[in-house]
Scaffold this motif. Structure first.
Motif, PDB file in Angstrom:
ATOM      1  N   GLN A   1       0.829  -1.193   0.000  1.00 52.34           N
ATOM      2  CA  GLN A   1       0.000   0.000   0.000  1.00 52.34           C
ATOM      3  C   GLN A   1       0.873   1.257   0.000  1.00 52.34           C
ATOM      4  O   GLN A   1       2.038   1.229   0.402  1.00 52.34           O
TER       5      GLN A   1
ATOM      6  N   SER B   1      -6.642   4.729  -1.943  1.00 56.61           N
ATOM      7  CA  SER B   1      -7.316   3.440  -2.129  1.00 56.61           C
ATOM      8  C   SER B   1      -7.399   2.629  -0.843  1.00 56.61           C
ATOM      9  O   SER B   1      -7.657   1.429  -0.884  1.00 56.61           O
ATOM     10  N   CYS B   2      -7.200   3.254   0.309  1.00 58.47           N
ATOM     11  CA  CYS B   2      -7.178   2.500   1.573  1.00 58.47           C
ATOM     12  C   CYS B   2      -7.777   3.363   2.682  1.00 58.47           C
ATOM     13  O   CYS B   2      -7.503   4.562   2.758  1.00 58.47           O
TER      14      CYS B   2
ATOM     15  N   ALA C   1      -7.701   1.950   6.031  1.00 62.06           N
ATOM     16  CA  ALA C   1      -7.391   1.062   7.152  1.00 62.06           C
ATOM     17  C   ALA C   1      -7.081   1.824   8.443  1.00 62.06           C
ATOM     18  O   ALA C   1      -7.252   1.282   9.532  1.00 62.06           O
TER      19      ALA C   1
END
Length: 249
Positions: free
Chosen positions: A25, A65-66, A68
């Motif tokens: 990532q 795109s994350c 988390a």
């Protein structure tokens, strides 16, 4: 440095770089400066909105795109230690914690250096010098404290003032609604004491004593095992798309 009012901070975006927590990532951060006489108010507002402080910068993830990284705060007023946390408190009953203004010392840096060498050799802080450490502690425009944790009655490791061996340190911000743990580190030779968890428990007590509702722990990274400890202090709240949501585990 930029002197900017709390009502209109200027925000900037970093370029993508490899994520230190999730393999494959890339991370980006949005950040602003915390300077001037409104820095404390701005820090409170941004921390409540999911930002973290590093020196005079407030930042939060802005990855494309994350999602988390999730901001976590403990509900200190409701917290009651479970059996395992009580064992940690008993294990460290000989530890004396003392709060000071945000001033670095060579003793702190020696502990910090040993912690990095043992735990974070490949991390982004691994090459920090004593000057870098001093800047990490002193470069703040918000109410910041250093908390030193020492062994009581330790005849071997006493310093020049007769205080016991320094085994852990926490750098924390005092906010209007809680304490924000900026960074903490400990002597790896005492890892059996669970000093990281003990410092969080101590901050919960300090927040309770001050009548403050929260202890901010920064980001829990979903999928990173080394961040799982942050979800063990319940009840807590996670900052989601619709605001802070209660998390019971």
């Amino acid at each position: 440095m930029m002197n900017q009012p709390v009502q209109s901070p200027q925000f900037f975006l970093t370029a993508p770089s490899p994520c230190p927590y999730l393999e494959g990532q890339f991370e980006r951060k949005v950040f602003t400066h915390l300077v001037g006489d409104k820095a404390a108010d701005l820090n409170d507002l941004l921390t409540q909105g999911g930002f973290r402080r590093s020196q005079n910068i407030a930042y939060r993830p802005a990855c494309e795109s994350c999602r988390a990284c999730i901001s976590v705060r403990i509900l200190a007023g409701e917290y009651k230690p479970n059996r395992s946390m009580k064992r940690i408190l008993v294990r460290n009953k000989d530890v004396v914690a003392t709060e000071f203004p945000a001033e670095p010392s060579s003793e702190q840096y020696s502990l910090f250096r040993g912690y990095l060498d043992a735990r974070h050799q490949e991390g982004g802080m691994s090459d920090m010098t004593v000057l870098d450490y001093a800047m990490m502690v002193e470069d703040t425009h918000v109410p910041t404290r250093i908390i030193e944790y020492r062994l009581a009655g330790d005849s071997i490791g006493k310093d020049d003032d007769g205080r016991g061996r320094l085994i852990a340190v926490a750098l924390s911000d005092l906010m209007g609604d809680g304490l924000s743990m900026v960074y903490s580190f400990f002597d790896p030779d005492y890892s059996d004491r669970s000093l990281g968890s003990y410092m969080i428990l101590d901050h919960i007590r300090r927040a309770q004593d001050r009548g403050l509702p929260h202890v901010y722990l920064g980001y829990w990274v979903n999928g990173s095992r080394k961040m799982d400890y942050k979800t063990r202090f319940l009840p807590q709240e996670h900052l989601m798309a619709g605001g802070w949501e209660r998390f019971e585990g």
